[in-house]
Scaffold this motif. Structure first.
Motif, PDB file in Angstrom:
ATOM      1  N   ALA A 111      -4.171   7.866 -12.538  1.00 31.10           N
ATOM      2  CA  ALA A 111      -2.760   7.482 -12.486  1.00 31.10           C
ATOM      3  C   ALA A 111      -2.144   7.288 -13.862  1.00 31.10           C
ATOM      4  O   ALA A 111      -0.917   7.227 -13.995  1.00 31.10           O
ATOM      5  CB  ALA A 111      -2.620   6.192 -11.670  1.00 31.10           C
TER       6      ALA A 111
ATOM      7  N   ASN B  19      -4.086   2.211  -8.685  1.00 31.08           N
ATOM      8  CA  ASN B  19      -2.628   2.162  -8.770  1.00 31.08           C
ATOM      9  C   ASN B  19      -2.012   3.306  -7.946  1.00 31.08           C
ATOM     10  O   ASN B  19      -1.884   4.433  -8.412  1.00 31.08           O
ATOM     11  CB  ASN B  19      -2.215   2.267 -10.247  1.00 31.08           C
ATOM     12  CG  ASN B  19      -0.718   2.066 -10.441  1.00 31.08           C
ATOM     13  OD1 ASN B  19       0.078   2.299  -9.531  1.00 31.08           O
ATOM     14  ND2 ASN B  19      -0.358   1.639 -11.630  1.00 31.08           N
ATOM     15  N   GLU B  20      -1.637   2.952  -6.714  1.00 32.25           N
ATOM     16  CA  GLU B  20      -1.151   3.975  -5.786  1.00 32.25           C
ATOM     17  C   GLU B  20       0.206   4.543  -6.211  1.00 32.25           C
ATOM     18  O   GLU B  20       0.430   5.757  -6.158  1.00 32.25           O
ATOM     19  CB  GLU B  20      -1.033   3.359  -4.386  1.00 32.25           C
ATOM     20  CG  GLU B  20      -0.586   4.347  -3.336  1.00 32.25           C
ATOM     21  CD  GLU B  20      -0.932   3.912  -1.931  1.00 32.25           C
ATOM     22  OE1 GLU B  20      -1.135   2.691  -1.716  1.00 32.25           O
ATOM     23  OE2 GLU B  20      -0.993   4.776  -1.060  1.00 32.25           O
ATOM     24  N   LYS B  21       1.081   3.656  -6.688  1.00 31.00           N
ATOM     25  CA  LYS B  21       2.441   4.090  -7.032  1.00 31.00           C
ATOM     26  C   LYS B  21       2.408   5.176  -8.121  1.00 31.00           C
ATOM     27  O   LYS B  21       2.975   6.257  -7.967  1.00 31.00           O
ATOM     28  CB  LYS B  21       3.234   2.865  -7.510  1.00 31.00           C
ATOM     29  CG  LYS B  21       4.678   3.131  -7.767  1.00 31.00           C
ATOM     30  CD  LYS B  21       5.452   1.811  -7.896  1.00 31.00           C
ATOM     31  CE  LYS B  21       6.770   2.049  -8.570  1.00 31.00           C
ATOM     32  NZ  LYS B  21       6.765   1.788 -10.013  1.00 31.00           N
TER      33      LYS B  21
ATOM     34  N   GLY C 130      -0.238   6.849  -9.129  1.00 31.64           N
ATOM     35  CA  GLY C 130      -1.090   7.959  -8.697  1.00 31.64           C
ATOM     36  C   GLY C 130      -0.314   8.973  -7.862  1.00 31.64           C
ATOM     37  O   GLY C 130      -0.474  10.188  -8.024  1.00 31.64           O
ATOM     38  N   LEU C 131       0.552   8.461  -6.981  1.00 39.84           N
ATOM     39  CA  LEU C 131       1.354   9.363  -6.147  1.00 39.84           C
ATOM     40  C   LEU C 131       2.360  10.145  -6.999  1.00 39.84           C
ATOM     41  O   LEU C 131       2.684  11.291  -6.686  1.00 39.84           O
ATOM     42  CB  LEU C 131       2.066   8.573  -5.047  1.00 39.84           C
ATOM     43  CG  LEU C 131       1.132   8.076  -3.929  1.00 39.84           C
ATOM     44  CD1 LEU C 131       1.882   7.141  -2.970  1.00 39.84           C
ATOM     45  CD2 LEU C 131       0.504   9.236  -3.157  1.00 39.84           C
TER      46      LEU C 131
ATOM     47  N   PHE D 189      -4.141  12.393  -3.441  1.00 37.91           N
ATOM     48  CA  PHE D 189      -4.392  11.082  -4.054  1.00 37.91           C
ATOM     49  C   PHE D 189      -5.175  10.205  -3.088  1.00 37.91           C
ATOM     50  O   PHE D 189      -4.931  10.230  -1.890  1.00 37.91           O
ATOM     51  CB  PHE D 189      -3.068  10.393  -4.418  1.00 37.91           C
ATOM     52  CG  PHE D 189      -3.284   8.978  -4.907  1.00 37.91           C
ATOM     53  CD1 PHE D 189      -3.707   8.748  -6.212  1.00 37.91           C
ATOM     54  CD2 PHE D 189      -3.119   7.890  -4.056  1.00 37.91           C
ATOM     55  CE1 PHE D 189      -3.958   7.453  -6.660  1.00 37.91           C
ATOM     56  CE2 PHE D 189      -3.366   6.589  -4.501  1.00 37.91           C
ATOM     57  CZ  PHE D 189      -3.775   6.375  -5.805  1.00 37.91           C
TER      58      PHE D 189
ATOM     59  N   ARG E 247      -6.400   6.008  -2.915  1.00 39.72           N
ATOM     60  CA  ARG E 247      -6.431   4.698  -3.592  1.00 39.72           C
ATOM     61  C   ARG E 247      -7.840   4.142  -3.470  1.00 39.72           C
ATOM     62  O   ARG E 247      -8.320   3.911  -2.357  1.00 39.72           O
ATOM     63  CB  ARG E 247      -5.429   3.736  -2.947  1.00 39.72           C
ATOM     64  CG  ARG E 247      -5.376   2.420  -3.684  1.00 39.72           C
ATOM     65  CD  ARG E 247      -4.482   1.396  -3.022  1.00 39.72           C
ATOM     66  NE  ARG E 247      -4.434   0.196  -3.832  1.00 39.72           N
ATOM     67  CZ  ARG E 247      -5.385  -0.740  -3.832  1.00 39.72           C
ATOM     68  NH1 ARG E 247      -6.418  -0.638  -3.036  1.00 39.72           N
ATOM     69  NH2 ARG E 247      -5.265  -1.797  -4.629  1.00 39.72           N
TER      70      ARG E 247
ATOM     71  N   ASP F  64     -15.614   2.977  -1.218  1.00 34.02           N
ATOM     72  CA  ASP F  64     -14.433   3.687  -1.744  1.00 34.02           C
ATOM     73  C   ASP F  64     -14.860   4.981  -2.454  1.00 34.02           C
ATOM     74  O   ASP F  64     -14.245   6.033  -2.294  1.00 34.02           O
ATOM     75  CB  ASP F  64     -13.686   2.819  -2.768  1.00 34.02           C
ATOM     76  CG  ASP F  64     -12.815   1.762  -2.121  1.00 34.02           C
ATOM     77  OD1 ASP F  64     -12.929   1.557  -0.895  1.00 34.02           O
ATOM     78  OD2 ASP F  64     -12.016   1.133  -2.851  1.00 34.02           O
TER      79      ASP F  64
END
Ligand code: NAD
Length: 257
Positions: free
Chosen positions: A14, A38-40, A42-43, A58, A60, A68
């Protein structure tokens, strides 16, 4: 294209080195699994790759969590049919990491969980997938501090990167005859979020710069180019290396004025 039809997993995708490497690997034809806490952000990297015509998914994950990491590798196999390149790059440098006297055990444990176990879990699940795909390349992000004592104390971080280097050498030796190359990328000080949040004044930046012969911080994009070399067939006889990309910091005793 140097990575045409290759499937790559990148952790810490990300931001910083991981993000730049994702964009470069995609431009070179790789299909990507972008993994990060960090999903935000990463997207956003995934979106950028899609807009440029690339393929990326992506996920998370917390690299210190075994389940995971297993799911990250499984996603590469289900989505893109295999795995050829694994870039174990996610890492942290905690603001409370200090000298041995002042560093809390919890900070030491957290740093090793992310920086060392993260690499271990990536390899634990990634190696069987790479073997099934006929071989490939693993790159583990270490640091110049694995070779030099850091004058600014960060005992847990330094210990963690030393472990990444020694794990890399053993992995390289064990898997060399399976057509799996394993190398450590050792960046010098970079102008990324991870370091700049600590070097938050001109004075602190200058104190670090006097040690770098090139007189500047490295860029994440320069690490991406080194990772591309290690990932590609250009590095077909390179394994077990501690690949320094550091502006000369580990070679210098005194730097020129
Ligand atoms: P960065 O902070 O820009 O990126 C690190 C990424 O890792 C972030 O996106 C973060 O969300 C992710 N991450 C952190 N913990 C995670 C976890 N538990 N699970 C999943 N993702 C997680 O930093 P960067 O400079 O790009 O650093 C990348 C690697 O390079 C790290 O291993 C770092 O130690 C190493 N490194 C950096 C420097 C430097 O000066 N910046 C120097 C040498 C080595």
């Amino acid at each position: 294209m140097r990575l045409k039809d290759k499937v790559a997993v990148i952790t810490g995708a990300a931001s910083g080195i991981g993000r730049e490497t994702a964009l470069l690997f995609s431009a070179e034809g790789a299909k990507l699994i972008l993994a990060d806490l960090n999903e935000k952000e990463g997207l956003l990297v995934r979106k950028e790759i899609h807009e440029a015509g690339g393929e990326a998914e992506f996920i998370r994950i917390d690299v210190s969590n075994a389940q995971d990491c297993l799911e990250m590798i499984e996603l590469a196999e289900t989505k893109f049919g295999g795995l050829h390149i694994l870039f174990n790059n996610a890492g942290i440098m905690h603001s409370c990491d200090d000298n041995a006297e002042n560093t809390e055990e919890a900070i030491f444990d957290l740093t090793l969980a992310v920086n060392v176990k993260g690499v271990f879990f990536g390899c634990k699940y990634g190696i069987p997938a790479i073997r099934k795909s006929g071989g490939g390349s693993i790159i583990n992000t270490a640091s110049f501090v694995a070779l030099l004592g850091a004058a600014t104390a960060q005992i847990a971080y330094t210990a963690s990167k030393g472990a990444v280097l020694s794990m890399t050498r053993e992995l390289a030796a064990i898997h060399a005859r399976e057509n799996i190359r394993v190398n450590a990328l050792c960046p010098g000080p970079l102008r990324t979020e991870l370091l700049m949040k600590f070097l938050d004044s001109e004075e602190k930046k200058q104190r670090r710069l006097v040690h770098i012969p090139m007189g500047r911080f490295g860029e994440a994009a320069e690490m991406a180019k080194a990772a591309l070399y290690l990932a590609s067939e250009d590095a077909s006889f390179v394994t077990g290396s501690s690949f320094m990309v550091d502006g000369g910091i580990t070679s210098a005793y005194v730097t020129p004025e």
